[in-house]
Write a protein that holds these residues in place. Structure first.
Motif, PDB file in Angstrom:
ATOM      1  N   UNK A  49       0.816  -1.218   0.000  1.00  0.00           N
ATOM      2  CA  UNK A  49       0.000   0.000   0.000  1.00  0.00           C
ATOM      3  C   UNK A  49       0.845   1.261   0.000  1.00  0.00           C
ATOM      4  N   UNK A  50       1.914   1.254   0.785  1.00  0.00           N
ATOM      5  CA  UNK A  50       2.813   2.402   0.806  1.00  0.00           C
ATOM      6  C   UNK A  50       3.503   2.587  -0.545  1.00  0.00           C
ATOM      7  N   UNK A  51       3.921   1.468  -1.146  1.00  0.00           N
ATOM      8  CA  UNK A  51       4.595   1.559  -2.444  1.00  0.00           C
ATOM      9  C   UNK A  51       3.660   2.116  -3.506  1.00  0.00           C
ATOM     10  N   UNK A  57       8.760   2.731   1.445  1.00  0.00           N
ATOM     11  CA  UNK A  57       7.703   1.821   1.898  1.00  0.00           C
ATOM     12  C   UNK A  57       8.236   0.828   2.926  1.00  0.00           C
ATOM     13  N   UNK A  58       9.357   0.215   2.623  1.00  0.00           N
ATOM     14  CA  UNK A  58       9.919  -0.757   3.552  1.00  0.00           C
ATOM     15  C   UNK A  58      10.358  -0.124   4.857  1.00  0.00           C
ATOM     16  N   UNK A  83       9.271   2.688   6.284  1.00  0.00           N
ATOM     17  CA  UNK A  83       8.170   3.182   7.094  1.00  0.00           C
ATOM     18  C   UNK A  83       7.349   2.043   7.708  1.00  0.00           C
ATOM     19  N   UNK A  84       7.245   0.954   6.993  1.00  0.00           N
ATOM     20  CA  UNK A  84       6.569  -0.207   7.579  1.00  0.00           C
ATOM     21  C   UNK A  84       7.359  -0.711   8.776  1.00  0.00           C
ATOM     22  N   UNK A  85       8.675  -0.773   8.632  1.00  0.00           N
ATOM     23  CA  UNK A  85       9.518  -1.221   9.735  1.00  0.00           C
ATOM     24  C   UNK A  85       9.420  -0.275  10.922  1.00  0.00           C
ATOM     25  N   UNK A  86       9.392   1.044  10.651  1.00  0.00           N
ATOM     26  CA  UNK A  86       9.274   2.014  11.741  1.00  0.00           C
ATOM     27  C   UNK A  86       7.929   1.902  12.442  1.00  0.00           C
ATOM     28  N   UNK A  87       6.884   1.617  11.682  1.00  0.00           N
ATOM     29  CA  UNK A  87       5.561   1.463  12.295  1.00  0.00           C
ATOM     30  C   UNK A  87       5.541   0.281  13.252  1.00  0.00           C
ATOM     31  N   UNK A  88       6.145  -0.823  12.853  1.00  0.00           N
ATOM     32  CA  UNK A  88       6.198  -1.983  13.748  1.00  0.00           C
ATOM     33  C   UNK A  88       7.092  -1.707  14.952  1.00  0.00           C
ATOM     34  N   UNK A  89       8.167  -0.947  14.748  1.00  0.00           N
ATOM     35  CA  UNK A  89       9.024  -0.580  15.877  1.00  0.00           C
ATOM     36  C   UNK A  89       8.257   0.280  16.879  1.00  0.00           C
ATOM     37  N   UNK A  90       7.416   1.176  16.377  1.00  0.00           N
ATOM     38  CA  UNK A  90       6.587   2.009  17.254  1.00  0.00           C
ATOM     39  C   UNK A  90       5.587   1.155  18.023  1.00  0.00           C
ATOM     40  N   UNK A  91       5.035   0.159  17.355  1.00  0.00           N
ATOM     41  CA  UNK A  91       4.096  -0.750  18.027  1.00  0.00           C
ATOM     42  C   UNK A  91       4.789  -1.472  19.178  1.00  0.00           C
TER      43      UNK A  91
END
Length: 426
Positions: free
Chosen positions: A23-25, A34-35, A37-45
């Motif tokens: 979706x980001x891509x 995309x990769x 920001x997805x990783x950062x989102x999971x790190x924030x979780x």
């Protein structure tokens, strides 16, 4: 962090990673972004969920967080007015126009990662990382290369996609056949990583990866023209995956040890998957008989697996048929791993001595491959050469990354003391 939260984050990563990245891509046209920001989102979780609690819809939370982080990064970067304008426009949630022959974000992501501008190794590695969510270490294990080498390969691939402005879309129908071979290779490696996972923390089998590979292979197959050689190979790969997945429940024992094919409880195999897979194999055999092209790599591998699952008991296996099929496969896809597997079949049909002679010739090509040493250990064991077998088991255990496989090899090595011939040191 509680176990419940850890489990939820792990499950969300398995279920949502590819969807979030895809979706980001599509929205931002930047695979690297995309990769990241997805990783950062999971790190924030990982940071927030233990304190704030797991959100009602974890996937939506990750998606929203990743999009916000992407917008923030684009705003922070000191780019020209056009890029600033683009960043604000990207907040628009209106539907995106058609992007190819099939409306599936993850399939678009696969074709983007498999673009012919990239080398074959780069296509496979990038898709395993971006679509499959595998770590660089896991991908390096699949390729039998160093982790630093694989990291550089992936970074160069992402940079080339950005520099060459490779489009994020499924190719038009007329262009699909030329692009299919690379995609099937990617899907097969993703499936293999799930079938025998290399990461110690992921568990010995990753059904999320095997399931995703099967799903995407079905989609690719449906895209291709009926009767085409490309569709035949996609059908073969799908059959191979189904026949392999059918045995998943029997592949690992209750205490986490790999169970060999000849020792598996065949009553626990998934008969529905076997019937579907064999149906595809038989359909391809009929098509080849009608003159619709020669069978390719995946069709031959599927046919070999069909012989295995068709035997009511291991002793009923038609080894002559399997040896013949491996002979065909060596002509279609000559490589040392195919020959290694053929040697195993030859040892069953003829003798361990004959099989070992074939295996020994592969030492230079496969010295860093754990299955080579495991196969050699088993054949040496059958020949009563326990000292040599133990050394081979040691090397196989050292190289193996799958926990269930290590447990199996360790047990087999431990049994050597009881099976060593008189006069031979245990």
């Amino acid at each position: 962090m509680t176990e419940t939260v850890e489990a939820t984050i792990a499950r969300t990563h398995r279920d949502e990673w590819a969807r979030v990245v895809a979706g980001l891509a599509r929205r931002y046209g930047d695979l690297d972004l995309a990769g990241d920001m997805a990783a950062e989102a999971f790190a924030t979780a990982i940071e927030r969920w233990p304190a704030d609690g797991v959100p009602p819809n974890p996937g939506a939370w990750i998606t929203t967080t990743a999009h916000r982080k992407a917008i923030d990064r684009l705003r922070r970067e000191n780019r020209r007015d056009e890029k600033h304008k683009e960043a604000f426009m990207l907040q628009d949630d209106s539907p995106v126009g058609p992007l190819g022959a099939v409306e599936d974000d993850r399939l678009r992501l696969v074709f983007t990662c498999c673009h012919p501008a990239l080398s074959t190794d780069a296509r496979v590695a990038l898709t395993l990382r971006i679509v499959g969510g595998l770590t660089v270490a896991e991908i390096a294990h699949a390729f039998l290369v160093r982790e630093t080498t694989m990291g550089q390969r992936i970074s160069r691939a992402k940079a080339k996609i950005k520099a060459a402005r490779i489009p994020y879309r499924v190719p038009e129908t007329a262009d699909l056949p030329a692009r299919v071979a690379g995609v099937l290779s990617v899907l097969y490696l993703i499936f293999n990583e799930g079938y025998l996972a290399s990461g110690a923390q992921s568990g010995p089998i990753r059904r999320d990866l095997t399931g995703e590979a099967i799903r995407l292979t079905r989609l690719v197959r449906e895209l291709l023209p009926a009767g085409s050689a490309e569709r035949g190979e996609a059908t073969g790969l799908l059959a191979l995956m189904l026949l392999t997945e059918a045995r998943a429940a029997a592949r690992v024992s209750a205490d986490g040890e790999l169970v060999r094919l000849d020792e598996q409880d065949r009553g626990s195999w998934d008969r529905a998957l076997i019937e579907e897979g064999i149906g595809f194999v038989n359909a391809r055999i009929d098509a080849v008989a009608r003159g619709e092209g020669a069978p390719g790599r995946y069709q031959l591998l599927a046919a070999i697996n069909a012989v295995h699952v068709s035997a009511p008991h291991a002793r009923d296996t038609d080894w002559s048929r399997i040896v013949a099929l491996y002979g065909q496969l060596e002509r279609v896809d000559p490589n040392p791993i195919v020959t290694l597997n053929k040697a195993i079949a030859v040892s069953e049909l003829d003798s361990p001595e004959v099989g070992l002679a074939i295996v020994e010739r592969l030492d230079d090509a496969l010295s860093g491959y754990h299955a080579f040493h495991a196969t050699r250990a088993e054949l040496l064991r059958l020949l009563g050469r326990s000292h040599d077998a133990r050394a081979a088991y040691d090397r196989a255990i050292e190289l193996a990354g799958n926990t269930a496989e290590v447990a199996h090899l360790t047990r087999r090595r431990g049994q050597l003391a009881a099976t060593a011939p008189k006069g031979e040191a245990p």
